[in-house]
Design an enzyme around this catalytic site. Structure first.
Site, PDB file in Angstrom:
ATOM      1  N   ASP A   8      76.645 -21.612 154.535  1.00 44.97           N
ATOM      2  CA  ASP A   8      76.283 -20.432 153.755  1.00 44.97           C
ATOM      3  C   ASP A   8      77.152 -19.275 154.228  1.00 44.97           C
ATOM      4  O   ASP A   8      77.184 -18.955 155.427  1.00 44.97           O
ATOM      5  CB  ASP A   8      74.811 -20.085 153.970  1.00 44.97           C
ATOM      6  CG  ASP A   8      73.875 -21.128 153.378  1.00 44.97           C
ATOM      7  OD1 ASP A   8      74.365 -22.036 152.678  1.00 44.97           O
ATOM      8  OD2 ASP A   8      72.660 -21.041 153.626  1.00 44.97           O
ATOM      9  N   ASP A 130      66.101 -23.953 142.561  1.00 43.00           N
ATOM     10  CA  ASP A 130      65.487 -23.428 143.778  1.00 43.00           C
ATOM     11  C   ASP A 130      64.047 -23.080 143.452  1.00 43.00           C
ATOM     12  O   ASP A 130      63.794 -22.165 142.650  1.00 43.00           O
ATOM     13  CB  ASP A 130      66.247 -22.184 144.258  1.00 43.00           C
ATOM     14  CG  ASP A 130      67.723 -22.479 144.483  1.00 43.00           C
ATOM     15  OD1 ASP A 130      68.035 -23.581 144.954  1.00 43.00           O
ATOM     16  OD2 ASP A 130      68.557 -21.604 144.189  1.00 43.00           O
TER      17      ASP A 130
END
Length: 247
Positions: A8, A130
């Site tokens: 990330d 998500d």
């Protein structure tokens, strides 16, 4: 089943957020490209990258890092976070990114998904689902879309999407194991879905259980924090899963 190491990116550093909270970050490296070189040496064939700046604001601050990553390694990259237009996809295609993960834009403007499928084909367009408490979240997990993830998946599937990354936000970064039962249910409902599990993988044993309990039908599983903190040996995990697949 592939093991996808995750990186990330936030402000050109490799970080992890706790349950998507930008105020709860851990910085793991200021040279993400070096991390990816190690992942490649350990046998990874597909690496999962999320641009956290772009996921939150729609504007990338990490383009030079993504370019540097691609220049330093030959492994395939999939990229998510802030990809909200055909122009974004074309730009990253030019940098050599293999798969584009569409999340927020797939909820807000499904026509972009259709255009992506038309331009790049089924195998390069991935939908990032998500979810928290049954609902799809967008904009770096900070917004509840009000759409049930099963309804959203049905819409995407009917459109022609076959590659999906499903993240159980409540499990992400918690090192408590993945939502195996949830993935089993999704694969039963959508048997030809190329599904990637995300969230909660904390050990090689978690990967083995995911493989066994889904009869090897998962396309892959993403893991980040467990690798960084030495709880999961990437090379050994890949070896074990390859061995199981060959039986």
């Amino acid at each position: 089943m592939l093991v996808l190491p995750a990186i990330d990116l936030l402000d050109n550093e490799a970080v992890r957020l706790l349950q998507g909270d930008y105020s709860k970050k851990t910085v793991y490296s200021s040279s993400p490209e070096k991390m990816i070189q190690v992942f490649e040496e350990q046998g990874a064939t597909l690496i999962h990258i999320v641009d956290l700046n772009a996921a939150k604001t729609g504007k990338s601050e990490n383009e030079k890092t993504i370019k540097k990553i691609k220049e330093k390694c030959s492994v395939n990259l999939e990229l998510g976070g802030g990809i909200r237009s055909v122009e974004n996809m074309k730009f990253y295609d030019g940098l050599g990114v293999s798969r584009f993960i569409l999340g927020t834009i797939a909820v807000e403007d499904p026509k972009i998904v259709e255009k992506g499928l038309s331009l790049f084909g089924q195998n390069r367009i991935v939908i990032g689902v998500d979810a928290k408490n049954g609902y799809v979240r967008t904009k770096g997990w900070e917004t509840n879309s009000g759409i049930l993830y099963k309804d959203f998946l049905n819409t995407m599937y009917a459109m022609g999407i076959r590659h999906v990354i499903f993240t159980d936000i409540a499990r992400d970064g918690m090192m408590e194991g993945p939502s195996t039962q949830l993935y089993k249910e999704l694969l039963t409902e959508f048997p030809d879905l190329q599904l990637v599990a995300s969230g909660g993988v904390s050990s090689t044993q978690d990967l083995v259980e995911l493989y066994d309990q889904t009869d090897g039908k998962l396309f892959g599983a993403i893991t980040g924090k467990a690798i960084y903190e030495g709880k999961l040996d990437l090379k050994e995990s890949i070896r074990i899963l390859n061995q199981k697949r060959e039986k």
